[in-house]
Motif scaffolding. Structure first.
Motif, PDB file in Angstrom:
ATOM      1  N   PRO A  97      92.835  91.200  67.850  1.00 48.60           N
ATOM      2  CA  PRO A  97      91.861  90.949  66.773  1.00 48.60           C
ATOM      3  C   PRO A  97      90.499  90.435  67.222  1.00 48.60           C
ATOM      4  N   GLU A  98      90.430  89.635  68.296  1.00 48.66           N
ATOM      5  CA  GLU A  98      89.163  89.017  68.660  1.00 48.66           C
ATOM      6  C   GLU A  98      88.385  89.798  69.718  1.00 48.66           C
ATOM      7  N   SER A 124      96.035  98.432  66.378  1.00 45.84           N
ATOM      8  CA  SER A 124      95.561  97.056  66.199  1.00 45.84           C
ATOM      9  C   SER A 124      96.744  96.124  66.019  1.00 45.84           C
ATOM     10  N   GLN A 224      95.010  86.232  59.296  1.00 43.44           N
ATOM     11  CA  GLN A 224      93.986  85.194  59.473  1.00 43.44           C
ATOM     12  C   GLN A 224      93.502  84.612  58.154  1.00 43.44           C
ATOM     13  N   ALA A 246      88.230  88.814  64.105  1.00 43.32           N
ATOM     14  CA  ALA A 246      88.932  88.891  62.826  1.00 43.32           C
ATOM     15  C   ALA A 246      88.992  87.532  62.138  1.00 43.32           C
ATOM     16  N   LYS A 249      85.659  86.807  60.605  1.00 42.29           N
ATOM     17  CA  LYS A 249      85.462  87.664  59.439  1.00 42.29           C
ATOM     18  C   LYS A 249      86.223  87.132  58.225  1.00 42.29           C
TER      19      LYS A 249
END
Length: 302
Positions: A97-98, A124, A224, A246, A249
């Motif tokens: 995610p990052e 992902s 998240q 993520a 966001k």
């Protein structure tokens, strides 16, 4: 097909402006096309709040099928081209995610420039599941966070990011532009469960303890957005990429602060990982690993 493609872009970005940038169009026409699609389907696909959107139940159910439709449509050109051109090789690339948009875009551009006949399928997931799928041969190459200790995997460091604390407004830091870890000792650290990225979790835990932060709250999921309520209410803090990711966001438009750490030892490291034995026998993977070594490897560390 354009409307379905627009829906997928907005659903993945959860932002009309970011989706419009990705699609190389303006946000207003994109919003109109989504409304056209909603009228055609007879159902709303997004919940639109001020500066924030989310998928409706219909949108959530529709998204997997929409992604599949777009992928199948895009494959038509490749099927037709295969009649007169060499076969397109495929590879599955995982992204944690990052991973930064900068790294992701550069890698894909390098593939397009150097080996355009490779079709990349994206996967992902968080670090731990990606490492397992790479080890099993289900994912060819993955970009993950934290040092990799599996001896059957090659791991090449490709990115070193600064990170920031996410903390609710009104918790005493509103006039600050940065923070040191020990100043957060009165709050617990909230994160996803350890299984999502065990090495990163352990390193972060050791770092926080070293600086006097002992409170912990683990969210029993990989979502998240479930971190948001506690942090926004000032009951805990979390950590995210200083510029992207993520987790960052998930906090967009929430009443929180993103403050870079003053501490030099707080970094998020990204590695490209793959199985060396598969790279020797898998032509597409061999070409992708050559790109990693030649173009992305950070100072030769692995």
């Amino acid at each position: 097909m354009h409307h379905v493609r627009y829906f997928v872009a907005v659903a993945e970005e959860l932002s009309f402006s970011r989706a419009a940038e990705r699609l190389h169009m303006a946000p207003s026409p994109l919003s109109r096309r989504i409304k056209d699609l909603e009228r055609e389907l007879g159902a709303e696909l997004f919940v639109r709040d001020y500066h924030h959107i989310s998928l409706t139940e219909v949108g959530r159910r529709l998204l997997p099928s929409a992604i599949e439709v777009v992928e199948k449509f895009d494959a038509l050109r490749e099927i037709a081209a295969g009649v007169r051109q060499p076969a397109i090789r495929s590879a599955t690339v995982g992204m944690a995610p990052e991973v930064s948009p900068r790294l992701r875009s550069r890698f894909l551009q390098l593939i397009n420039d150097a080996v355009p006949r490779i079709r990349v399928r994206h996967e992902s997931a968080s670090t731990a599941p990606l490492l397992r799928t790479v080890a099993r041969g289900e994912v060819d190459l993955a970009f993950v966070h934290g040092r990799v200790v599996d001896p059957q995997l090659v791991a090449v460091r490709v990115e070193d990011q600064r990170v920031a604390v996410v903390i609710g407004r009104g918790t005493g830091f509103d006039d600050r532009t940065s923070v040191r870890i020990h100043e957060l000792a009165h709050l617990p650290y909230v994160s996803l469960r350890e299984a999502a990225a065990p090495f990163v979790y352990r390193v972060t835990d050791e770092l926080l303890i070293r600086h006097g932060v002992h409170g912990r709250v683990a969210i029993p999921s990989n979502n998240q957005s479930q971190l948001v309520p506690m942090v926004a209410a000032g009951q805990a803090f979390t950590i995210c990429g200083a510029e992207f990711g993520a987790t960052r966001k998930a906090f967009a438009d929430e009443p929180v602060l993103f403050l870079p750490f003053d501490d030099d030892d707080v970094r998020l490291v990204t590695y490209a990982v793959w199985r060396d034995d598969r790279a020797r026998d898998h032509e597409a993977l061999h070409q992708l690993t050559a790109i990693v070594w030649d173009e992305l490897a950070a100072n030769g560390h692995h």
